[in-house]
Scaffold this motif. Sequence first.
Motif, PDB file in Angstrom:
ATOM      1  N   GLY A  11       0.832  -1.204   0.000  1.00  6.90           N
ATOM      2  CA  GLY A  11       0.000   0.000   0.000  1.00  6.90           C
ATOM      3  C   GLY A  11       0.860   1.244   0.000  1.00  6.90           C
ATOM      4  O   GLY A  11       2.069   1.192   0.276  1.00  6.90           O
ATOM      5  N   LEU A  12       0.248   2.374  -0.306  1.00  2.00           N
ATOM      6  CA  LEU A  12       0.962   3.645  -0.253  1.00  2.00           C
ATOM      7  C   LEU A  12       1.391   3.942   1.176  1.00  2.00           C
ATOM      8  O   LEU A  12       0.823   3.419   2.140  1.00  2.00           O
ATOM      9  N   THR A 132      -1.320 -11.689  -0.602  1.00  2.41           N
ATOM     10  CA  THR A 132      -0.867 -10.300  -0.646  1.00  2.41           C
ATOM     11  C   THR A 132      -2.049  -9.409  -0.333  1.00  2.41           C
ATOM     12  O   THR A 132      -3.058  -9.427  -1.055  1.00  2.41           O
ATOM     13  N   LEU A 133      -1.953  -8.650   0.744  1.00  2.00           N
ATOM     14  CA  LEU A 133      -2.998  -7.726   1.169  1.00  2.00           C
ATOM     15  C   LEU A 133      -2.615  -6.327   0.701  1.00  2.00           C
ATOM     16  O   LEU A 133      -1.555  -5.821   1.061  1.00  2.00           O
ATOM     17  N   VAL A 134      -3.450  -5.720  -0.116  1.00  2.00           N
ATOM     18  CA  VAL A 134      -3.176  -4.383  -0.641  1.00  2.00           C
ATOM     19  C   VAL A 134      -4.117  -3.393   0.022  1.00  2.00           C
ATOM     20  O   VAL A 134      -5.339  -3.451  -0.176  1.00  2.00           O
ATOM     21  N   LEU A 135      -3.562  -2.498   0.815  1.00  2.00           N
ATOM     22  CA  LEU A 135      -4.355  -1.470   1.474  1.00  2.00           C
ATOM     23  C   LEU A 135      -4.550  -0.311   0.501  1.00  2.00           C
ATOM     24  O   LEU A 135      -3.583   0.317   0.071  1.00  2.00           O
ATOM     25  N   ASP A 136      -5.793  -0.053   0.170  1.00  2.00           N
ATOM     26  CA  ASP A 136      -6.095   0.939  -0.861  1.00  2.00           C
ATOM     27  C   ASP A 136      -6.766   2.165  -0.253  1.00  2.00           C
ATOM     28  O   ASP A 136      -7.693   2.041   0.551  1.00  2.00           O
ATOM     29  N   ILE A 137      -6.271   3.321  -0.637  1.00  2.00           N
ATOM     30  CA  ILE A 137      -6.812   4.594  -0.169  1.00  2.00           C
ATOM     31  C   ILE A 137      -6.420   5.648  -1.195  1.00  2.00           C
ATOM     32  O   ILE A 137      -5.492   5.440  -1.985  1.00  2.00           O
ATOM     33  N   THR A 138      -7.101   6.769  -1.210  1.00  2.00           N
ATOM     34  CA  THR A 138      -6.734   7.818  -2.156  1.00  2.00           C
ATOM     35  C   THR A 138      -5.355   8.371  -1.805  1.00  2.00           C
ATOM     36  O   THR A 138      -4.986   8.414  -0.617  1.00  2.00           O
ATOM     37  N   ARG A 168      -0.334   4.394  -7.172  1.00  2.00           N
ATOM     38  CA  ARG A 168      -1.627   3.730  -6.957  1.00  2.00           C
ATOM     39  C   ARG A 168      -2.174   3.168  -8.265  1.00  2.00           C
ATOM     40  O   ARG A 168      -2.757   2.078  -8.289  1.00  2.00           O
ATOM     41  N   ASP A 169      -1.984   3.892  -9.349  1.00  2.00           N
ATOM     42  CA  ASP A 169      -2.446   3.396 -10.653  1.00  2.00           C
ATOM     43  C   ASP A 169      -1.762   2.076 -11.009  1.00  2.00           C
ATOM     44  O   ASP A 169      -2.400   1.166 -11.555  1.00  2.00           O
ATOM     45  N   ASN A 191     -10.134  -1.756   1.683  1.00  2.00           N
ATOM     46  CA  ASN A 191     -10.383  -0.323   1.792  1.00  2.00           C
ATOM     47  C   ASN A 191      -9.733   0.191   3.072  1.00  2.00           C
ATOM     48  O   ASN A 191     -10.237  -0.029   4.171  1.00  2.00           O
ATOM     49  N   ALA A 192      -8.612   0.887   2.931  1.00  2.00           N
ATOM     50  CA  ALA A 192      -7.862   1.350   4.095  1.00  2.00           C
ATOM     51  C   ALA A 192      -8.444   2.617   4.705  1.00  2.00           C
ATOM     52  O   ALA A 192      -7.957   3.084   5.738  1.00  2.00           O
ATOM     53  N   ALA A 193      -9.497   3.170   4.096  1.00  2.00           N
ATOM     54  CA  ALA A 193     -10.152   4.340   4.684  1.00  2.00           C
ATOM     55  C   ALA A 193     -11.069   3.943   5.833  1.00  2.00           C
ATOM     56  O   ALA A 193     -11.545   4.791   6.585  1.00  2.00           O
ATOM     57  N   GLN A 194     -11.320   2.638   5.982  1.00  2.00           N
ATOM     58  CA  GLN A 194     -12.141   2.149   7.079  1.00  2.00           C
ATOM     59  C   GLN A 194     -11.414   2.307   8.407  1.00  2.00           C
ATOM     60  O   GLN A 194     -10.208   2.540   8.458  1.00  2.00           O
TER      61      GLN A 194
END
Length: 221
Positions: A11-12, A132-138, A168-169, A191-194
């Motif tokens: 993740g970022l 592989t866990l990818v934490l995604d956020i803006t 992120r892209d 969804n890392a915004a959670q």
Amino acid sequence: MDRYPFIVVEGLDGTGKTTLRKGLFRLFEGLYRITPLAVLTTNFLAPDVAVDLVDGKYQPTPDNQDRYLTALATDKQVTAARLIEPSLPVRPVIADRWLLSELAFFTVKHARPPKDTYAALTEYLGIVPDLTLVLDITPEAAMERAAGRSGDATRPDWDVLTIQAKVRDVYQSVTEAPAAFPALGPVVRINAAQDRALVLHTAWQALKQHGLLPELGGAAT
């Protein structure tokens, strides 16, 4: 199961990778009385390539990109052989980044297609993550979180919104083509915004759904 899982968290910066890794660490300790091994994307276990690892990451140039890629491949091979593979029979291994982040780095900094970087890094790498866990956020939210952390060094040529948006892209395009990148193993985007407790719960459920958790009260069998 005949061994414990090899888990990768991607993740970022600012998405909560460290928080998730620590949460998984504590769950394994608390529920199974087993201490996972935590590794990083670069572990400097091959002294001969250490200089190329540092130069390529912090002072990337067209002249050193190939040396850096070769050094990364060497470092991952040694990490797998000396740390990851020997540990899995007795404990889980959790990696803070592994392959996906490297594909993004070379795409963004060197315009190298992910498939080319992937081929170079995995040619002699026999191990595949079990998940592989990818934490995604803006990128905006990730940078806001990262800026709020104390004591963390930032790189002006990397930790900027335009660059992180490109990273992120790459994450999204690669994870949407799993057949082309099998060495990532099964990929779950979260969804890392959670709330971070919910992120941990989601990750733990993903491990359970993929059959990566031993029965409570017993070791991996």
